[in-house]
Design an enzyme around this catalytic site. Structure first.
Site, PDB file in Angstrom:
ATOM      1  CG  ASP A   1       7.703  -1.660  -0.299  1.00 57.22           C
ATOM      2  OD1 ASP A   1       7.448  -0.571  -0.855  1.00 57.22           O
ATOM      3  OD2 ASP A   1       7.196  -2.735  -0.632  1.00 57.22           O
TER       4      ASP A   1
ATOM      5  CE  LYS B   1       1.734  -0.184  -7.932  1.00 57.66           C
ATOM      6  NZ  LYS B   1       1.888  -1.075  -6.772  1.00 57.66           N
TER       7      LYS B   1
ATOM      8  CB  SER C   1       3.789   4.080  -1.208  1.00 57.81           C
ATOM      9  OG  SER C   1       3.211   4.571  -2.391  1.00 57.81           O
ATOM     10  CB  SER C   2       6.829   6.913  -5.012  1.00 56.17           C
ATOM     11  OG  SER C   2       5.830   6.387  -5.857  1.00 56.17           O
ATOM     12  CG  ASP C   3       1.041   6.610  -3.519  1.00 55.20           C
ATOM     13  OD1 ASP C   3       1.482   6.718  -4.681  1.00 55.20           O
ATOM     14  OD2 ASP C   3       0.177   5.771  -3.192  1.00 55.20           O
TER      15      ASP C   3
ATOM     16  CE  LYS D   1      -7.154  -2.131   0.537  1.00 57.82           C
ATOM     17  NZ  LYS D   1      -6.965  -1.101  -0.490  1.00 57.82           N
TER      18      LYS D   1
ATOM     19  CD  GLU E   1      -5.659   5.138  -7.956  1.00 59.51           C
ATOM     20  OE1 GLU E   1      -4.738   4.550  -8.542  1.00 59.51           O
ATOM     21  OE2 GLU E   1      -6.109   4.748  -6.864  1.00 59.51           O
TER      22      GLU E   1
HETATM   23  N1  PSU Z   1      -4.380   0.988  -2.296  1.00 61.98           N
HETATM   24  C1  PSU Z   1      -5.629   0.569  -2.639  1.00 61.98           C
HETATM   25  N2  PSU Z   1      -5.944   0.432  -3.941  1.00 61.98           N
HETATM   26  C2  PSU Z   1      -5.055   0.737  -4.929  1.00 61.98           C
HETATM   27  C3  PSU Z   1      -3.753   1.222  -4.547  1.00 61.98           C
HETATM   28  C4  PSU Z   1      -3.473   1.325  -3.231  1.00 61.98           C
HETATM   29  O1  PSU Z   1      -6.424   0.301  -1.771  1.00 61.98           O
HETATM   30  O2  PSU Z   1      -5.386   0.584  -6.098  1.00 61.98           O
HETATM   31  C5  PSU Z   1      -2.798   1.612  -5.622  1.00 61.98           C
HETATM   32  C6  PSU Z   1      -2.790   3.153  -5.765  1.00 61.98           C
HETATM   33  O3  PSU Z   1      -2.654   3.475  -7.137  1.00 61.98           O
HETATM   34  C7  PSU Z   1      -1.523   3.544  -5.006  1.00 61.98           C
HETATM   35  C8  PSU Z   1      -0.625   2.359  -5.288  1.00 61.98           C
HETATM   36  O4  PSU Z   1      -0.948   4.767  -5.445  1.00 61.98           O
HETATM   37  O5  PSU Z   1      -1.476   1.227  -5.253  1.00 61.98           O
HETATM   38  C9  PSU Z   1       0.496   2.239  -4.304  1.00 61.98           C
HETATM   39  O6  PSU Z   1       1.364   1.229  -4.707  1.00 61.98           O
HETATM   40  P1  PSU Z   1       2.743   0.986  -3.950  1.00 61.98           P
HETATM   41  O7  PSU Z   1       2.386   0.454  -2.614  1.00 61.98           O
HETATM   42  O8  PSU Z   1       3.475   0.008  -4.814  1.00 61.98           O
HETATM   43  O9  PSU Z   1       3.444   2.318  -3.894  1.00 61.98           O
HETATM   44 MN    MN Z   2       6.669  -0.144  -2.777  1.00 58.50          MN
END
Ligand code: PSU
Ligand code: MN
Length: 335
Positions: free
Chosen positions: A168, A116, A170-172, A189, A54
């Site tokens: 909230d 992002k 994550s879309s992950d 985390k 990524e």
């Molecule tokens: N967690 C980390 N380092 C990162 C991310 C998450 O320890 O760089 C990044 C990754 O790219 C992950 C994104 O897909 O943050 C998730 O963001 P959000 O919580 O906004 O979905």
């Molecule tokens: Mn989010």
């Protein structure tokens, strides 16, 4: 079963379409408007091991110049272990699979000036010809499109604390629910709600495995106190899991959680107090949406005097090592 088989072969055909350079036009684009580097295209067409990487970790996850050094070192580790790295990003509106050193440098220098880019942002970045650093969700989308089944990251996004109120999430996690890519990460985390994240992954039908442990790791520390449904003990175990997932046409992703190496684990209590402080600041400053994760990462790093960054770098490198071995084992299995 026939329907599954034919769907699977249609997918394989589509993936082959993206893997060949025959259909790359003069503009370097292929039918799907994705630019695949010659090295990655060749590896894919031969069925050699490739590891997707990524780029949000480069733009938003680490400060310059550690972001560039780490990105280069991670690529070198993948290569030294027999696989081809494919860092994914959108540059001038073009989704790129496999970056040159110049392109990596450009992204690292852009830092947070690069957008992002999660799944929802992809179309906009392409339409507006912007520069997008892909999060895990967007990276998985492109990896799957071109036929890369193994993807290495640091940590994935999850259900945020109080996510049951803010929604909230994550879309992950939804991407893992619909994209058959194996994500190698150090878990989640503790800025996030780990038990709820695991619940959500179960709802999404995601296979969650931990590497050489029964415990789900918490990124900076080896365990979160949560048990995993599935344990893997070698790259071959992981490759068999990926193979079974693809052959069955499940269509869902796999999360392989690799604990941070003992010698690099951060002091749990130091990190935890920094996280509590950073979370409170985020609430006070009303940092929400896609700004929250980068804000928390940067604050935790400042509050720990760089200790969290050192741990972060060490675990990403370890994930790259394990991920490359998994990609090699899986490529062997397919030959
Ligand atoms: N967690 C980390 N380092 C990162 C991310 C998450 O320890 O760089 C990044 C990754 O790219 C992950 C994104 O897909 O943050 C998730 O963001 P959000 O919580 O906004 O979905
Ligand atoms: Mn989010």
């Amino acid at each position: 079963l026939n329907m599954v088989a034919s769907a699977h072969s249609r997918l394989a055909n589509l993936q082959r379409h993206f893997q060949t350079s025959d259909n790359v036009g003069k503009d370097g684009l292929n039918g799907g408007n994705v630019k695949i580097s010659p090295e990655v295209a060749e590896a894919l067409s031969r069925g050699d091991a490739v590891v997707a990487l990524e780029s949000t970790i480069i733009s938003h996850g680490m400060p310059y110049p550690q972001n560039l050094e780490t990105a280069k070192e991670v690529e070198a580790i993948v290569r030294n272990n027999g696989a081809v790295p494919a860092t994914i990003a959108i540059l001038d509106g073009i989704p790129c699979v496999g970056l040159t050193t110049k392109e990596l440098e450009r992204l690292a220098n852009l830092g947070t000036k690069a957008q992002k880019t999660a799944r929802r942002d992809i179309a906009y970045l392409v339409a507006s010809r912007g520069n997008g650093a892909t999060t895990d969700s967007a990276t998985m989308f492109f990896a799957s499109m071109v036929g890369i089944p193994v993807f290495v990251t640091g940590g994935i996004g999850g259900v945020h604390r109080h996510g049951e109120q803010t929604m909230d999430i994550s879309s992950d996690l939804t991407e893992l629910g619909k994209t058959p890519v194996a994500v190698i990460s150090a878990g989640i985390k503790s800025i996030l709600d780990i038990p709820r994240t695991l619940e959500y992954l179960e709802t999404q039908g995601v296979t969650v495995a931990a590497y050489k442990t029964d415990q789900f790791p918490a990124f900076f520390t080896e365990t979160s106190g949560c048990k995993v449904p599935c344990r893997v003990d070698s790259p071959e175990d992981c490759a068999r899991l990926i193979d079974a997932n693809l052959k069955l046409g499940l269509g869902t992703g796999i999360l392989i959680a690799v604990p941070i190496p003992k010698e690099h684990a951060a002091s749990g209590s130091l990190i935890e107090s920094a996280i509590q402080k950073a979370l409170q600041e985020a609430r006070d400053k009303k940092v929400t949406g896609n700004a929250e994760t980068p804000f928390l990462l940067a604050r935790v790093n400042e509050l720990t005097g760089g200790a969290s960054l050192a741990s972060n770098i060490a675990l990403v490198k370890n994930n790259a090592l394990v991920g490359a071995k998994i990609a090699v084992a899986h490529a062997r299995m397919r030959q």
